[in-house]
Design an enzyme around this catalytic site. Sequence first.
Site, PDB file in Angstrom:
ATOM      1  N   TYR A   1     -13.323 106.693 -69.946  1.00  0.00           N
ATOM      2  CA  TYR A   1     -13.289 105.289 -70.379  1.00  0.00           C
ATOM      3  C   TYR A   1     -12.113 104.598 -69.715  1.00  0.00           C
ATOM      4  CZ  TYR A   1     -16.446 102.832 -73.343  1.00  0.00           C
ATOM      5  OH  TYR A   1     -17.502 102.106 -73.770  1.00  0.00           O
TER       6      TYR A   1
ATOM      7  N   GLU B   1     -11.298 100.826 -69.631  1.00  0.00           N
ATOM      8  CA  GLU B   1     -11.208  99.368 -69.786  1.00  0.00           C
ATOM      9  C   GLU B   1      -9.934  98.845 -69.151  1.00  0.00           C
ATOM     10  OE1 GLU B   1     -11.709  98.270 -73.878  1.00  0.00           O
ATOM     11  OE2 GLU B   1     -13.852  98.708 -73.845  1.00  0.00           O
TER      12      GLU B   1
ATOM     13  N   LYS C   1     -29.256  97.373 -52.863  1.00  0.00           N
ATOM     14  CA  LYS C   1     -30.400  96.910 -52.071  1.00  0.00           C
ATOM     15  C   LYS C   1     -30.155  97.275 -50.608  1.00  0.00           C
ATOM     16  CE  LYS C   1     -31.467  93.622 -55.713  1.00  0.00           C
ATOM     17  NZ  LYS C   1     -31.561  92.211 -56.142  1.00  0.00           N
TER      18      LYS C   1
ATOM     19  N   ARG D   1     -26.873 101.777 -58.051  1.00  0.00           N
ATOM     20  CA  ARG D   1     -27.180 100.559 -58.789  1.00  0.00           C
ATOM     21  C   ARG D   1     -25.894 100.027 -59.393  1.00  0.00           C
ATOM     22  NH1 ARG D   1     -32.431 100.283 -58.453  1.00  0.00           N
ATOM     23  NH2 ARG D   1     -32.342  98.214 -59.377  1.00  0.00           N
TER      24      ARG D   1
HETATM   25  C1  LIG Z   1     -31.472  91.668 -57.387  1.00  0.00           C
HETATM   26  C2  LIG Z   1     -30.791  90.360 -57.504  1.00  0.00           C
HETATM   27  C3  LIG Z   1     -29.936  90.066 -58.581  1.00  0.00           C
HETATM   28  C4  LIG Z   1     -29.851  90.898 -59.835  1.00  0.00           C
HETATM   29  O1  LIG Z   1     -29.605  92.178 -59.719  1.00  0.00           O
HETATM   30  P1  LIG Z   1     -29.912  93.215 -60.920  1.00  0.00           P
HETATM   31  O2  LIG Z   1     -29.063  94.346 -60.519  1.00  0.00           O
HETATM   32  O3  LIG Z   1     -31.371  93.456 -60.881  1.00  0.00           O
HETATM   33  O4  LIG Z   1     -29.478  92.586 -62.198  1.00  0.00           O
HETATM   34  C5  LIG Z   1     -29.241  88.877 -58.562  1.00  0.00           C
HETATM   35  N1  LIG Z   1     -29.389  88.006 -57.550  1.00  0.00           N
HETATM   36  C6  LIG Z   1     -30.216  88.238 -56.528  1.00  0.00           C
HETATM   37  C7  LIG Z   1     -30.330  87.232 -55.445  1.00  0.00           C
HETATM   38  C8  LIG Z   1     -30.948  89.412 -56.471  1.00  0.00           C
HETATM   39  O5  LIG Z   1     -31.785  89.625 -55.458  1.00  0.00           O
END
Ligand SMILES: *Cc1c(COP(=O)(O)O)cnc(C)c1O
Length: 427
Positions: free
Chosen positions: A61, A63, A236, A242
């Site tokens: 933890y 914070e 991405k 993630r």
């Molecule tokens: C994927 C995405 C998000 C959000 O991401 P999460 O991890 O799914 O909450 C925010 N903004 C854009 C432009 C995205 O493509």
Amino acid sequence: MTAPVRTHPRHPALAAADPRLAALVAAEEQLQADTLRLIPSENYVSAAVLEASGTVLQNKYSEGYPGKRYYEGQQIIDQVEALAAERATSLFRMDHANVQPYSGSPANLAVYLAFLKPGDTVLGMSLPMGGHLTHGWGVSATGTWFRGVQYGVRRDTGRVDLDEVRDLARAERPRLIFCGGTAVPRTVDFAGFAEIAREVGAVLVADVAHIAGLIAGGAHPSPAPYADVVSTTTHKTLRGPRGAMLLSRAEHARAIDRAVFPGLQGGPHNQTTAAIAVALGEAAGPDFRAYAHQVVTNARTLGEELASRGFDLVSGGTDNHLLLIDLTSRGVPGKTAAKALDRAGIVVNHNTVPYDPRKPFDPSGIRIGTPALTSRGVPASEMAAVAQWITQAVEAARTGDEPAIAKVRAEVKELMDGYPAPGLPVG
Ligand SMILES: *Cc1c(COP(=O)(O)O)cnc(C)c1O
């Protein structure tokens, strides 16, 4: 569906303790190995990123921030987080990085918390035109707690019209402007947005969640000279775990940090922070530059191959990793096509197209992208085959030709077998 596995080559403890869950993981590995994954927001992380995200850093933890924690025992965690932040600022050339947001949506909410009061105005791209929920769309907290004003794309070009953005900004005086989105196949004009933001005194947020890896690899212009805040997911095109990061100019560092913690979150996910650090280390290397450029080459080539087969691409093509296809002229709704493609081993998502006459849950288009296949090393020379399979599966969806879909699935698997995915067991 899948027989329980008693052992798992890479997760023996999991297989012994919870064979049912281990079997599900093994089945997912098989699925990711066998299919052509064209979801533009998905990827394959490296084995190193995967390992870092499964470490004992999970047990802590933490914070607060490095050197300013609310818990003792942070001697090592402080170094992990500082390393991730340092790699982030150096890679994206921003003054400050906060690597704690749990994901992209909470990262964006933290930006609102840093700069806005409830009811204040935010200008963002409309969801059905390619924007993200968190850019002030109505069903999102960002569109109910704040006043969302939305720009779109031109009907004739499929592209953002900065004159429209400027007119809206002058009329509505937003405190925050978001640029970037989730279904934007064209280069984002950060300089153009910055000029508008400056004119109306708004904070410019470049949400580069989709294109962060392209920016890091030099395959998309950087927002660094123009944006006050850069928001990005890490999972991405950036090919990390993630998670998310908020990068900013020095003057906004304190507001951003306070918004993330204690404003919105509790303890950071340290195992994710570690994996972000690893991914950022990878993204700074020459292989990653080659990957980023290949993602774009593959997408452009796939777009050309699809266009030559009569597909209608929003904006006529792509500058980045993503293609938005309007299937109206093929006589197949997006969802029907996406499901047929899935049966054919080609994973995409149905998507609205700009000015879509159909409902968002059953829209006219599909969205596809090349990051995951590029991470497997699939070259541009295979894009004609990919386009041909998409053509066949979409046509089979229209005519109900399941044998044709099964044939595509077998051919897809054969291609994928030739390009083993990073992070997955071989064979
Ligand atoms: C994927 C995405 C998000 C959000 O991401 P999460 O991890 O799914 O909450 C925010 N903004 C854009 C432009 C995205 O493509």
